[in-house]
Design a protein around this motif. Structure first.
Motif, PDB file in Angstrom:
ATOM      1  N   SER A  43       0.851  -1.196   0.000  1.00 25.42           N
ATOM      2  CA  SER A  43       0.000   0.000   0.000  1.00 25.42           C
ATOM      3  C   SER A  43       0.881   1.237   0.000  1.00 25.42           C
ATOM      4  N   GLN A  59       0.018   8.388  -8.109  1.00 29.89           N
ATOM      5  CA  GLN A  59      -0.885   7.286  -7.759  1.00 29.89           C
ATOM      6  C   GLN A  59      -1.243   6.458  -8.991  1.00 29.89           C
ATOM      7  N   GLN A  63       0.224   2.589  -9.960  1.00 28.72           N
ATOM      8  CA  GLN A  63      -0.682   1.445 -10.107  1.00 28.72           C
ATOM      9  C   GLN A  63      -0.551   0.827 -11.493  1.00 28.72           C
ATOM     10  N   THR A  64      -0.391   1.670 -12.497  1.00 27.85           N
ATOM     11  CA  THR A  64      -0.247   1.202 -13.874  1.00 27.85           C
ATOM     12  C   THR A  64       1.040   0.401 -14.043  1.00 27.85           C
ATOM     13  N   ASN A  67       0.963  -3.097 -12.551  1.00 31.97           N
ATOM     14  CA  ASN A  67       0.302  -4.033 -13.457  1.00 31.97           C
ATOM     15  C   ASN A  67       1.212  -4.391 -14.628  1.00 31.97           C
ATOM     16  N   VAL A  74      -0.628  -4.691  -5.235  1.00 24.94           N
ATOM     17  CA  VAL A  74      -0.208  -3.302  -5.051  1.00 24.94           C
ATOM     18  C   VAL A  74      -1.447  -2.422  -5.071  1.00 24.94           C
ATOM     19  N   PHE A  75      -1.554  -1.553  -4.080  1.00 23.38           N
ATOM     20  CA  PHE A  75      -2.710  -0.657  -3.965  1.00 23.38           C
ATOM     21  C   PHE A  75      -2.194   0.763  -3.737  1.00 23.38           C
ATOM     22  N   THR A  76      -2.486   1.654  -4.676  1.00 23.00           N
ATOM     23  CA  THR A  76      -1.970   3.020  -4.568  1.00 23.00           C
ATOM     24  C   THR A  76      -3.091   3.991  -4.218  1.00 23.00           C
ATOM     25  N   TYR A  77      -2.712   5.003  -3.462  1.00 27.64           N
ATOM     26  CA  TYR A  77      -3.647   6.024  -2.983  1.00 27.64           C
ATOM     27  C   TYR A  77      -2.973   7.391  -3.120  1.00 27.64           C
ATOM     28  N   SER A 120      -9.353  -3.538 -16.424  1.00 32.84           N
ATOM     29  CA  SER A 120      -8.671  -3.296 -15.147  1.00 32.84           C
ATOM     30  C   SER A 120      -9.636  -2.737 -14.112  1.00 32.84           C
ATOM     31  N   ILE A 123      -8.942   2.907 -10.969  1.00 33.48           N
ATOM     32  CA  ILE A 123      -8.235   3.658  -9.936  1.00 33.48           C
ATOM     33  C   ILE A 123      -9.126   4.846  -9.606  1.00 33.48           C
TER      34      ILE A 123
END
Length: 203
Positions: A43, A59, A63-64, A67, A74-77, A120, A123
């Motif tokens: 995260s 962010q 995330q891109t 992948n 993976v988790f983006t914020y 996908s 996001i």
């Protein structure tokens, strides 16, 4: 992945990243690698003062790239020290670079669903404080994408790691003839550096 985005990624100049920038990026590489080695979720919360430009670009590109390089879990914020709105030029820049943006709300702080391909998970992008309920409360890396937030937030509650990776603000070129060029340039710089980070992760 969307063909236009794949094409952009394949032409990024990773070799042009300076040794100094690689040193700045290294703690993030190490954080992600440690999580991958432990088979834990990764995260990452990208933080900037207004959560309007650089933090959103970071962010979405992070995330891109996760992948693209097959790094799972993976988790983006993103978040800010205050809530404003994603700046419209950021949304426009991402669309021009191949992302599909769907505006979920027509408010002063619109919520966007951003996709790098048709299948996908979206996001979710909108401006919020870094400790908003939408964001993780623990077990995350806080990436400070602007020097103001870095200097004014020496402590991020719940963060396992706090890493300054600052970028020049494209806002400096708003309402100038260079605006489009500078937003594209900043987006591609962030894409290049996130590509470098995730290319270094051993699965």
């Amino acid at each position: 992945m969307n063909q236009k985005i794949e094409n952009i990624i394949s032409h990024l100049q990773i070799d042009a990243i300076t040794d100094n920038r690689k040193q700045i990026l290294q703690p993030l590489i190490e954080y992600i690698q440690e999580k991958v080695n432990q088979n834990n979720a990764v995260s990452i919360n990208f933080i900037c003062t207004h959560n309007s430009r650089r933090s959103h670009l970071s962010q979405i590109w992070a995330q891109t790239m996760a992948n693209y390089y097959g790094i799972h879990n993976v988790f983006t914020y993103s978040g800010g020290t205050e809530s404003t709105a994603m700046f419209p030029k950021v949304a426009e820049t991402l669309q021009n670079q191949g992302f599909n943006l769907h505006k979920l709300s027509e408010t002063n702080n619109p919520v966007y669903a951003v996709k790098y391909d048709d299948n996908s998970h979206a996001i979710i992008g909108f401006s919020k404080k870094y400790d908003d309920e939408f964001n993780p409360k623990s077990s995350f890396a806080a990436i400070m994408t602007c020097s103001h937030a870095d200097g004014n937030c020496p402590f991020i509650a719940g963060a396992e790691k706090r890493i300054p990776i600052t970028f020049e603000d494209p806002k400096l070129f708003d309402n100038t003839a260079q605006q489009n060029e500078k937003y594209q340039e900043r987006s591609l710089q962030i894409a290049t550096e996130m590509s470098y980070v995730f290319s270094k992760i051993k699965k």
